[in-house]
Structure formats: C-alpha cells, structure tokens
Design a protein around this motif. Structure first.
Motif, mmCIF file in Angstrom:
data_model
loop_
_atom_site.group_PDB
_atom_site.id
_atom_site.type_symbol
_atom_site.label_atom_id
_atom_site.label_comp_id
_atom_site.label_asym_id
_atom_site.label_seq_id
_atom_site.Cartn_x
_atom_site.Cartn_y
_atom_site.Cartn_z
ATOM 1 N N UNK A 84 55.476 -25.043 -4.032
ATOM 2 C CA UNK A 84 54.325 -24.147 -4.130
ATOM 3 C C UNK A 84 54.788 -22.806 -4.690
ATOM 4 N N UNK A 85 54.206 -22.407 -5.805
ATOM 5 C CA UNK A 85 54.607 -21.156 -6.453
ATOM 6 C C UNK A 85 54.121 -19.969 -5.647
ATOM 7 N N UNK A 86 55.008 -19.071 -5.236
ATOM 8 C CA UNK A 86 54.566 -17.873 -4.503
ATOM 9 C C UNK A 86 53.751 -16.959 -5.407
ATOM 10 N N UNK A 87 52.660 -16.457 -4.900
ATOM 11 C CA UNK A 87 51.787 -15.583 -5.673
ATOM 12 C C UNK A 87 52.099 -14.108 -5.461
ATOM 13 N N UNK A 88 52.884 -13.819 -4.437
ATOM 14 C CA UNK A 88 53.304 -12.439 -4.169
ATOM 15 C C UNK A 88 54.784 -12.441 -3.807
ATOM 16 N N UNK A 90 62.762 -29.040 -10.546
ATOM 17 C CA UNK A 90 61.896 -30.149 -10.120
ATOM 18 C C UNK A 90 61.562 -31.057 -11.296
ATOM 19 N N UNK A 91 61.259 -30.454 -12.434
ATOM 20 C CA UNK A 91 60.925 -31.240 -13.626
ATOM 21 C C UNK A 91 62.139 -32.024 -14.104
ATOM 22 N N UNK A 92 63.320 -31.396 -14.050
ATOM 23 C CA UNK A 92 64.539 -32.017 -14.559
ATOM 24 C C UNK A 92 65.002 -33.182 -13.686
ATOM 25 N N UNK A 93 64.913 -33.031 -12.367
ATOM 26 C CA UNK A 93 65.488 -34.021 -11.469
ATOM 27 C C UNK A 93 64.464 -34.958 -10.842
ATOM 28 N N UNK A 94 63.247 -34.491 -10.656
ATOM 29 C CA UNK A 94 62.239 -35.337 -10.024
ATOM 30 C C UNK A 94 61.157 -35.792 -11.006
ATOM 31 N N UNK A 95 61.323 -35.406 -12.285
ATOM 32 C CA UNK A 95 60.391 -35.830 -13.336
ATOM 33 C C UNK A 95 58.937 -35.424 -13.045
ATOM 34 N N UNK A 96 58.758 -34.292 -12.383
ATOM 35 C CA UNK A 96 57.413 -33.801 -12.111
ATOM 36 C C UNK A 96 56.849 -33.141 -13.358
ATOM 37 N N UNK A 133 55.406 -29.844 -15.120
ATOM 38 C CA UNK A 133 55.476 -28.389 -14.880
ATOM 39 C C UNK A 133 54.127 -27.857 -14.388
ATOM 40 N N UNK A 134 54.172 -27.047 -13.351
ATOM 41 C CA UNK A 134 52.927 -26.533 -12.798
ATOM 42 C C UNK A 134 52.261 -25.542 -13.740
ATOM 43 N N UNK A 135 53.077 -24.823 -14.508
ATOM 44 C CA UNK A 135 52.535 -23.839 -15.454
ATOM 45 C C UNK A 135 53.430 -23.789 -16.684
ATOM 46 N N UNK A 136 52.974 -23.078 -17.692
ATOM 47 C CA UNK A 136 53.790 -22.853 -18.882
ATOM 48 C C UNK A 136 54.855 -21.803 -18.592
ATOM 49 N N UNK A 148 46.294 -20.757 -22.878
ATOM 50 C CA UNK A 148 47.323 -21.764 -23.104
ATOM 51 C C UNK A 148 47.751 -22.432 -21.800
ATOM 52 N N UNK A 149 47.767 -21.660 -20.714
ATOM 53 C CA UNK A 149 48.113 -22.262 -19.422
ATOM 54 C C UNK A 149 47.021 -23.224 -18.966
ATOM 55 N N UNK A 150 45.780 -22.899 -19.280
ATOM 56 C CA UNK A 150 44.677 -23.801 -18.949
ATOM 57 C C UNK A 150 44.803 -25.110 -19.730
ATOM 58 N N UNK A 151 45.188 -25.028 -21.005
ATOM 59 C CA UNK A 151 45.418 -26.244 -21.792
ATOM 60 C C UNK A 151 46.555 -27.067 -21.194
ATOM 61 N N UNK A 152 47.592 -26.392 -20.708
ATOM 62 C CA UNK A 152 48.749 -27.079 -20.128
ATOM 63 C C UNK A 152 48.378 -27.815 -18.841
ATOM 64 N N UNK A 153 47.551 -27.182 -18.020
ATOM 65 C CA UNK A 153 47.197 -27.745 -16.714
ATOM 66 C C UNK A 153 46.003 -28.697 -16.788
#
Length: 411
Positions: A6-10, A24-30, A32-35, A127-132
């Motif tokens: 969970x990405x911290x917002x503050x 996480x993306x590299x090792x668990x193949x998830x 990316x949550x954001x760009x 662009x982040x909206x396109x990614x998600x």
C-alpha cells in the motif's frame, strides 16, 4: 496480479515507494500501481519542491517554495561576483561559466515550474489514469507485460541516475580537498566571508551551505528531469498499447465495431490531450534544456582539453561532460520512442483495415487513423528540432564544430 503493498499518501516513506513497487514488480510479477511520473511527483513533494495548488495551500510550504527561489538566485549572484577574479585563469574561468550556466538553468526551471506545476499535474494524472485503466480481452496480458517492462526500465534508469548524482555531488563538494579551491564553488560574499584565513567560521558555514545547496537542488532537478523524460516514455507506451489493441482486436470480427467507436476517439484524444499538451506545457523548459546542454557539452569538453595537464581537474570536467551527454541522450532516446511508435500506428491500422469486414463506416475510421498516423508525433520545442536520435547526433556535431573553432582561436 495485484500488489499487496500500500503506497503511503503522507510522510517521508513516499520517497522510496517507487522502489518498493519496483521490487514487487520485479520479483512477484505484479502490475505497477502507478507510473514512474506519479512516484517522481511524490518524491518532489517529500522534499517540499513541488509547488502545485494543493501544496501552496500550506503557508509553511508556500514560504519554503519562496525560500528555494530566493536561495537559488542568491547562489547565482555569488557565483557571478566571483567571475572577474578568475579571468586570468582559463580553467577556473571556464569552470565558473559552467556553474553559472547550470545555475541559470536551475533558476529558470524552478521559476517555470512554480507557475506551471498545476498544468504538469494534469498531464501526470491523465497518463497515470491510462496506466491504471482496467484492460480485458486477448490483448490484456500483452499490454500488462509492456507496462511492467517500461516501468522496470524507467525505475532501473532512475536508480542509475541516483548513483550518478551521488558521485557528482561527492566529486564537486570535495574539490577543496584536492585542488587549490577554498570552496566547492568559487563565490564572492560580502566582507570576504569566503576567505578561510580571515573568517574561518563564516567560511565553514558557507561551505556547508554550498554542500546543502548542491545536494538538495541536484536531487530536485534529478526528479524533475526524470519525470520529464519518462513522460516521453509514457506517451510511447500508450501509442504502443494502441498498436497492440489494433493488432489483436482487428482479428476478432465480433469486436470490429469497437475499433470504430473507440480507437479513433483514443487516437484523437491522445494526440490532442497528451502529446500536444506536453509540447505546450514543456515547451519553455525543453527549449532552455537544449540550449543549456549544447553550451555545457562544448564548454566541458573545451575545459577538459585546457586542463589536460592536471588529470584531477580534467577528470572532473570529463565526468561533467559525460553526465551532460547522458542527460541529452536520455531525453532524445525516449523522445525518439514517441516518434517511432506513432509511425507504427499507421501499420497497425492498415493491418486492421485488411481484416475488417466490408463496412463503409469502419473502413472510413481506419483510413482516418492511417492518414493521421502518417504525420509522426514528436516532442518538439519549436523552432528547435524534436528530441530524437537525429537531434542528438546533430548536437554532437555542432558541439564538435564549436570546439574546433575554439581550439583554432587558442592556437
């Protein structure tokens, strides 16, 4: 596969959120949550140098943004006053000119983003909206794989820039230890505070301030330039996704109506909203960047030759020259990707045209896409050439010509 992180917002933990997601993306193949653009903006917010509307609501942050502009202008003035003292020494004079150009570029960028941060926000959010955005169908695995690949490439390069940044800061601030300089940057202050023999305490304070100034502003400019260049990469990946969808869905006769209804709208929206908007918002900083890099590459190469008798001094100029070359190549590489992938849209649309049924409306829309894609997209600080490989080679040739003229004048 979704990430459990969970990405911290503050808080300060936002500064390394990108690299946790990278792991996480590299090792668990998830996915990316954001760009990377989104994460770079978070990093700038953590170090309190992203003056958008939301950040300016805080009186303390708003005051800090003003202090950043003030201390950058002050630093530039102290360097400018030291310039007459180094006129007799071509190496010191050239080094001071290099720092002045770099500082002026920094001042320009901070002032520009101070007034255009909200416009930059719009592009990053789009662009982040396109990614998600959720994707489904036969193309979904291919699209997600491409998005992961681009995210890993961008994050790996960001790590490399962190290392290069640290090396440059260490070399620049340690110059007084292995050269005759009294400060990391030759500067003149009132009452000769920069002289360690007359004012040792003031000299120590100035040394610490110059170290802080370089470290803080190099971190800020690194995040700004990284998300500026990765903005090109996100434009390129969205064009590539459009090609993937055309290549995949065009073979499904039951989905050809989707092409007519969606892809033409996607292409028109992408060109007008993202590429044209990027050229508009980033026109001034990209223009200044191209001019600055030509000057820095030429001067650092010239200073390397002028200081070739002292390998330690020449080595610092070589590192500066290489970093500037890499910086220019970085933007041109990703800018070239935008142009190349925009050309592929026409090929993909032509392939979809061959597979399409005998529908006048559908074929008209595909012909529109083919016609529009005949004009390759580019990130262009007009009237200067676009950021691509051709421009990069032109910069190198132009710098070589200027350097040749300088060497001839010295002889």
């Amino acid at each position: 596969m979704t990430s459990s992180y969970s990405i911290p917002q503050t808080g300060w933990r936002r500064i390394y959120a990108q690299f946790v997601d990278y792991w996480m993306v590299l090792h668990e193949k998830t996915h990316p949550q954001h760009t990377t653009l989104y994460y770079n903006r978070l990093q700038l917010m953590v170090i309190c140098n992203y003056p958008n509307k939301e950040q300016r609501r805080s009186p303390i942050r708003h005051l800090w943004h003003r202090i950043i502009l003030l201390q950058t202008n002050l630093f530039f003035v102290t360097l400018l006053f030291a310039l007459p003292e180094s006129v007799d020494n071509i190496v010191d004079f050239g080094q001071n000119i290099l720092w002045l150009i770099s500082c002026f570029y920094l001042i320009f960028k901070w002032h520009y983003f101070y007034f255009r941060a909200d416009d930059v926000d719009e592009i990053i959010n789009d662009l982040d909206e396109c990614h998600c955005m959720a994707v489904s169908g036969a193309a979904a695995p291919i699209i997600r794989n491409e998005q992961r690949r681009f995210f890993l490439i961008e994050s790996s390069l960001t790590l490399a820039w962190h290392v290069a940044n640290v090396v440059f800061i260490v070399l620049a601030t340690s110059q007084p230890l292995w050269t005759d300089q009294k400060l990391p940057f030759n500067a003149v202050y009132p009452f000769e505070w920069h002289d360690p023999e007359k004012h040792p305490i003031a000299h120590a304070i100035i040394y610490i301030w110059q170290f802080y100034f370089l470290a803080y502003n190099m971190a800020c400019v690194m995040y700004c330039d990284v998300f500026s260049s990765h903005l090109f990469a996100q434009l390129a990946i969205n064009l590539k996704i459009l090609c993937i969808e055309l290549d995949t869905f065009a073979r499904w006769i039951g989905l050809v109506r989707y092409i007519s209804r969606s892809f033409r709208t996607d292409l028109d929206y992408f060109v007008n909203r993202n590429v044209n908007r990027t050229n508009e918002v980033f026109y001034a900083p990209l223009t200044m960047q191209m001019l600055t890099e030509i000057l820095l590459i030429t001067l650092s190469t010239f200073e390397t030759l002028a200081a070739r008798q002292d390998l330690r001094v020449a080595g610092s100029f070589i590192i500066f020259m290489l970093l500037t070359f890499c910086h220019c190549a970085y933007f041109c590489y990703f800018g070239d990707m935008v142009t190349e992938h925009s050309k592929q849209v026409a090929q993909s649309a032509y392939g979809a045209y061959e597979w399409s049924p005998n529908s006048r409306i559908l074929r008209r829309d595909l012909l529109f896409m083919i016609s529009r894609a005949q004009q390759p997209l580019s990130v262009t600080p007009s009237p200067f050439p676009p950021f691509n490989r051709i421009t990069f080679m032109s910069v190198i040739k132009q710098c070589y010509r200027i350097l040749t003229l300088l060497m001839e004048s010295m002889d």
